[in-house]
Design an enzyme around this catalytic site. Structure first.
Site, PDB file in Angstrom:
ATOM      1  CG  ASN A 150      -1.908   1.063   1.296  1.00 57.30           C
ATOM      2  OD1 ASN A 150      -1.662   2.153   0.803  1.00 57.30           O
ATOM      3  ND2 ASN A 150      -3.058   0.788   1.895  1.00 57.30           N
ATOM      4  N   GLY A 205       0.027   4.304  -0.018  1.00 52.72           N
ATOM      5  CA  GLY A 205      -0.507   5.337   0.889  1.00 52.72           C
ATOM      6  C   GLY A 205       0.122   5.216   2.270  1.00 52.72           C
ATOM      7  CG  ASP A 238      -3.324  -5.801   9.712  1.00 53.68           C
ATOM      8  OD1 ASP A 238      -3.090  -6.181   8.550  1.00 53.68           O
ATOM      9  OD2 ASP A 238      -4.432  -5.925  10.258  1.00 53.68           O
TER      10      ASP A 238
HETATM   11  O1  LIG Z   1      -8.860   5.653   4.712  1.00 51.01           O
HETATM   12  C1  LIG Z   1      -8.005   5.003   5.254  1.00 51.01           C
HETATM   13  N1  LIG Z   1      -7.061   5.656   5.956  1.00 51.01           N
HETATM   14  C2  LIG Z   1      -6.118   5.039   6.648  1.00 51.01           C
HETATM   15  O2  LIG Z   1      -5.282   5.687   7.279  1.00 51.01           O
HETATM   16  C3  LIG Z   1      -6.148   3.631   6.603  1.00 51.01           C
HETATM   17  N2  LIG Z   1      -5.380   2.697   7.166  1.00 51.01           N
HETATM   18  C4  LIG Z   1      -5.873   1.541   6.730  1.00 51.01           C
HETATM   19  N3  LIG Z   1      -6.932   1.732   5.944  1.00 51.01           N
HETATM   20  C5  LIG Z   1      -7.713   0.742   5.221  1.00 51.01           C
HETATM   21  O3  LIG Z   1      -7.773  -0.418   5.987  1.00 51.01           O
HETATM   22  C6  LIG Z   1      -7.353  -1.518   5.215  1.00 51.01           C
HETATM   23  C7  LIG Z   1      -6.054  -1.981   5.795  1.00 51.01           C
HETATM   24  O4  LIG Z   1      -5.757  -3.224   5.348  1.00 51.01           O
HETATM   25  P1  LIG Z   1      -4.305  -3.797   5.562  1.00 51.01           P
HETATM   26  O5  LIG Z   1      -3.712  -3.287   6.835  1.00 51.01           O
HETATM   27  O6  LIG Z   1      -4.355  -5.261   5.365  1.00 51.01           O
HETATM   28  O7  LIG Z   1      -3.467  -3.076   4.422  1.00 51.01           O
HETATM   29  P2  LIG Z   1      -3.329  -3.253   2.864  1.00 51.01           P
HETATM   30  O8  LIG Z   1      -3.912  -4.554   2.416  1.00 51.01           O
HETATM   31  O9  LIG Z   1      -3.870  -2.016   2.206  1.00 51.01           O
HETATM   32  O10 LIG Z   1      -1.746  -3.261   2.664  1.00 51.01           O
HETATM   33  P3  LIG Z   1      -0.622  -4.238   3.284  1.00 51.01           P
HETATM   34  O11 LIG Z   1       0.236  -3.349   4.152  1.00 51.01           O
HETATM   35  O12 LIG Z   1      -1.301  -5.311   4.065  1.00 51.01           O
HETATM   36  O13 LIG Z   1       0.141  -4.761   2.121  1.00 51.01           O
HETATM   37  C8  LIG Z   1      -7.210  -1.042   3.784  1.00 51.01           C
HETATM   38  O14 LIG Z   1      -8.423  -1.231   3.097  1.00 51.01           O
HETATM   39  C9  LIG Z   1      -6.969   0.430   3.937  1.00 51.01           C
HETATM   40  O15 LIG Z   1      -7.507   1.158   2.844  1.00 51.01           O
HETATM   41  C10 LIG Z   1      -7.120   2.996   5.840  1.00 51.01           C
HETATM   42  N4  LIG Z   1      -8.034   3.676   5.163  1.00 51.01           N
END
Ligand SMILES: O=c1[nH]c(=O)c2ncn([C@@H]3O[C@H](COP(=O)(O)OP(=O)(O)OP(=O)(O)O)[C@@H](O)[C@H]3O)c2[nH]1
Length: 221
Positions: free
Chosen positions: A9, A11, A62
């Site tokens: 991610n 972001g 996470d």
């Molecule tokens: O608007 C948001 N602002 C944030 O600050 C934020 N932090 C997390 N999220 C959402 O929560 C899920 C995490 O899932 P997650 O931790 O498994 O991450 P991910 O799958 O995106 O990447 P990875 O690090 O696992 O590869 C994902 O859908 C993110 O979009 C956010 N959304």
């Protein structure tokens, strides 16, 4: 010293770069995620798998959006729900509820193959509404950092962050994920600059603890 952030991610990486003093390198690897209601357990598992894949010190994150009217859903399933249901429909579903309170919760997990000693810190109890929380939420809210070792596993250092807010109709075009529908102090996260979001967000809070710990560790060495 460069720190390696294992995540798919971008972001998340942008936010970590804003925060940490060290240069942050992204290793774009989709780490396997266990299914659990406990973000700390998911993050610890991810960190070990990331370390074994990378063969060098790594951190992972996470995170999830916990909607109170839905008992915390989507929580640990936020990524899946984001990709299937989508942000607009999460807003529409929540918009039908009287209670639109939610929180973003996140855990930064660091693993370098060393054993860590737990160092509990004072409680950070920001909860605007002062409501009772689930056991998992209370555990995270009362734990700034902790070490997770399951029998025979590599130890992992965990840093928690929580931010309370409210689900609103989408506004703003910054950030990522659910940012346009998450409002904190009258603005959505998507209406904030990255440094404004980092100053209050779950990830910013967890990264701040991680940054302090890295700095202390580097001074001690
Ligand atoms: O608007 C948001 N602002 C944030 O600050 C934020 N932090 C997390 N999220 C959402 O929560 C899920 C995490 O899932 P997650 O931790 O498994 O991450 P991910 O799958 O995106 O990447 P990875 O690090 O696992 O590869 C994902 O859908 C993110 O979009 C956010 N959304």
């Amino acid at each position: 010293m460069t720190v390696t952030f294992v995540t798919t991610n971008p972001g998340k990486v942008n936010e970590a770069r804003e925060y940490l003093a060290e240069p942050v390198e992204q290793l774009d690897f989709d780490t396997p995620e266990i299914q659990s209601a406990d973000l700390g357990a998911i993050a610890a598992h991810k960190a070990r798998a990331a370390y074994e894949h990378a063969g060098e010190p790594v951190f992972v994150d996470d995170a999830g959006l916990f909607v109170e009217a839905f008992d915390g859903f989507p929580g640990p399933f936020s990524s899946y729900v984001h990709d299937t249901v989508g942000v607009e429909r999460v807003w529409r579903l929540t918009g039908e509820e009287d209670d639109r309170a939610a929180s973003f919760r996140g855990v930064v997990a660091y693993c370098d193959g060393d054993d860590f000693e737990a160092t509990p810190e004072p409680v950070d109890r920001e909860d605007r509404r002062g409501q009772d929380r689930s056991a998992d939420e209370r555990a995270a809210a009362t734990t700034d950092e902790r070490v997770r070792t399951d029998d025979g596993d590599l130890s992992v250092k965990l840093f928690y962050g929580v931010v309370p807010g409210e689900i609103v109709a989408p506004r703003g075009d910054g950030g990522f994920g659910y940012d346009p529908i998450f409002e904190y102090d009258d603005r959505t996260f998507a209406e904030m600059d990255p440094d404004e979001k980092n100053a209050v967000s779950h990830r910013g809070r967890a990264l701040a603890k991680f940054a302090d710990w890295l700095a202390e560790r580097d001074t001690a060495e």
